[in-house]
Scaffold this active site. Structure first.
Site, PDB file in Angstrom:
ATOM      1  N   PHE A  71       0.812  -1.212   0.000  1.00  0.00           N
ATOM      2  CA  PHE A  71       0.000   0.000   0.000  1.00  0.00           C
ATOM      3  C   PHE A  71       0.850   1.269   0.000  1.00  0.00           C
ATOM      4  CE2 PHE A  71      -2.846  -3.279   1.369  1.00  0.00           C
ATOM      5  CZ  PHE A  71      -4.063  -2.939   0.803  1.00  0.00           C
ATOM      6  N   GLU A  72       1.662   1.474   1.029  1.00  0.00           N
ATOM      7  CA  GLU A  72       2.381   2.740   1.155  1.00  0.00           C
ATOM      8  C   GLU A  72       3.784   2.461   1.684  1.00  0.00           C
ATOM      9  OE1 GLU A  72       0.556   7.047   1.927  1.00  0.00           O
ATOM     10  OE2 GLU A  72       0.725   5.847   3.757  1.00  0.00           O
ATOM     11  N   GLN A  73       4.705   2.345   0.766  1.00  0.00           N
ATOM     12  CA  GLN A  73       6.075   1.953   1.084  1.00  0.00           C
ATOM     13  C   GLN A  73       7.028   3.038   0.578  1.00  0.00           C
ATOM     14  OE1 GLN A  73       9.125  -1.510  -0.423  1.00  0.00           O
ATOM     15  NE2 GLN A  73       6.982  -2.059  -0.192  1.00  0.00           N
TER      16      GLN A  73
END
Length: 534
Positions: free
Chosen positions: A368-370
């Site tokens: 998702f959010e890396q």
């Protein structure tokens, strides 16, 4: 001279088109953002990245997409005074299902703002758009079959249920009958359809045999666009199956183009295997090559005959050497870098006073959010380095230099904190699919305050991290197995369709968004000695 690959490193599924004297190639980017790479050339030898068009949420949002999902096999064409880009966003790829959504966007300038997309269909992947001489447009894609074995049109692998054709227009969308125009050959796994027309024939290029070492470019033709299509006398125009000693392998999935003087060319996906414990692996992933062709009896053949694409092809242009790229400061994000999945990069990084500042987000395995900003590995051997300014407070905050393939194939040298002491650690995932279990090969190494230099030397199947706090550098732990950071490095049956990256990362699983400043980055190709290629 043309030197293959013409697009080194992870640049698969090349779709080529010519506009006047200009050539453009679009390649797949999978989960990397922005979506689709487009390179430009005027001589087929020297290529420059000019656009990544899928650069906003209306065109692409891949948060939650699995590894090797996202953008598969774009098709780039030019008609009606503008460019047309067809692309697939794959939301699921494992098991019996494929959730693959197909779209079309257009733009008058290759590097302009592309239109919000038309949604087309989800019946399969690898779509393309053919502009016929009469102005009609035809949409083709492979059709995915989730049913039991024996229910498809090709018995070799009946998940790949033929190539389907339907008329399309911007105003009406898809309309008219859906026709399954091609079942494929006995190589199976028929995908990547591209139509073109020449001398009264419709030609259908497909890829077959999967994207591994059985891959091939297959050609068929018909007098009518809806078929029936007859196979090429050799079935496969390009293939290296059964020729394991050839330096180019995994050849397939390309597209035909003619030069202004009528010379025929065909792009193809390719790999450059190295050896690891006696087995081949492609450290640089799936790349793009090109081959000069000839026409005989209205059939396309490789120039010189045979099924092997040449390693080099003579042209009157010089190929520029692929040299080192060093950024002593960051005034903007360099064009070779990308990030993962999200259309909101402002939550991941910013440029501040000559530094790339990463905001720690989710873990290195997140879909998702890396906060990972990285560039492709283009060479079998290279050095990479960065300078990091980071003051973590707890062990759940870390930042550093990473060699990365996906969530279960990576190595990283990280600055973190243990017991109130700033330290260095190594974190690896050695191809452990599907669990993604971590390997911690060293005890934390205490380090002083101030900037830290982190570097990695990759030599074929081996890589070694180094660190320094001042003038000298020293190894960080023992050598890591670079084989794991490759297509073939997976354990289990997970698809691996991308390529190796090296770059900068920060994570903060406390949720507080600790920031890490990277003030420099360098990538330097090196020569791989024969002894280093196992």
């Amino acid at each position: 001279m043309i030197r293959n690959p013409i697009l080194p490193g992870f640049n698969p599924d090349p779709s080529i088109c010519r506009v006047g004297d200009d050539y453009y190639i679009a390649t797949s980017t999978f989960e990397w953002y922005p979506g689709v790479q487009i390179h430009h050339s005027t001589d087929l030898a020297n290529w420059t990245l000019v656009a990544r068009p899928l650069n906003r949420a209306a065109l692409l949002d891949m948060r939650g997409n699995p590894d090797s999902g996202g953008i598969w096999a774009p098709c780039l064409s030019y008609a009606d005074g503008k460019f047309w880009l067809v692309y697939t966003d794959v939301k699921r790829l494992e098991g019996d299902w494929k959730d693959a959504h197909n779209y079309i966007t257009t733009c008058e300038a290759i590097d302009g703002d592309w239109t919000d997309p038309w949604y087309v269909n989800s019946s399969g992947f690898d779509p393309s758009l053919f502009h016929d001489d009469d102005g009609r447009k035809w949409f083709v894609n492979m059709q995915w079959n989730h049913r039991q074995k024996g229910s498809g049109v090709n018995p070799v692998n009946d998940r790949f249920d033929g190539i389907v054709l339907q008329e399309w227009s911007p105003d009406r969308g898809l309309f008219g009958p859906v026709t399954n125009i091609y079942a494929g050959t006995d190589r199976g796994l028929t995908e990547a359809p591209h139509l073109f027309r020449r001398n009264g024939w419709y030609y259908l290029t497909t890829a077959e045999g999967g994207t591994g070492y059985d891959h091939a470019v297959t050609l068929a033709r018909s007098r009518q666009i809806a078929g029936p299509y007859a196979d090429h006398p050799d079935k496969h125009v390009i293939s290296t199956k059964g020729v394991p000693d050839h330096p180019v392998q995994r050849t397939g999935h390309g597209q035909y183009v003619e030069a202004p003087d009528g010379t025929p060319w065909h792009t193809y996906l390719m790999g450059r295997p190295l050896m690891h414990d006696g087995k081949p692996f492609c450290a640089t992933g799936r790349e793009t090559g090109i081959a000069r062709c000839v026409w005989r009896d209205d059939w396309l053949y490789l120039e010189g005959g045979g099924l092997l694409p040449p390693e080099t092809v003579a042209l009157e242009a010089e190929t520029a050497p692929r040299g080192a790229v060093a950024h002593d400061r960051f005034d903007s994000l360099p064009p070779e870098f990308q990030w993962l999945r999200t259309p909101q990069p402002e939550r991941l990084f910013r440029i501040d006073d000559g530094a790339l500042v990463l905001t720690g987000r989710e873990s290195i395995g997140s879909w998702f959010e890396q906060s990972l900003v990285a560039r492709r590995q283009e060479d079998a051997a290279y050095d990479a380095s960065t300078i990091l300014h980071f003051a973590p407070q707890v062990y759940q905050q870390a930042a550093g230099l990473v060699t990365y393939y996906n969530r279960h194939k990576f190595h990283g040298a990280f600055v973190t904190s243990e017991g109130g002491q700033r330290c260095l650690t190594l974190i690896s995932c050695n191809g452990d699919w599907p669990a993604g279990r971590l390997d911690h090969p060293i005890a934390p190494v205490p380090i002083p305050d101030g900037p830290i230099t982190l570097s990695v030397q990759v030599r074929g199947a081996v890589q070694q991290f180094f660190w320094g706090a001042g003038d000298g550098v020293q190894p960080l732990g023992s050598a890591r197995d670079a084989f794991h950071v490759s297509d073939e490095g997976a354990q289990g049956e997970h698809a691996s369709f991308t390529g190796a990256f090296v770059g900068m990362m920060a994570f903060d699983i406390t949720g507080q968004g600790a920031e890490a400043r990277f003030s420099a980055f360098a990538y330097t190709p090196r020569r791989l000695d024969a002894a280093e290629n196992d």
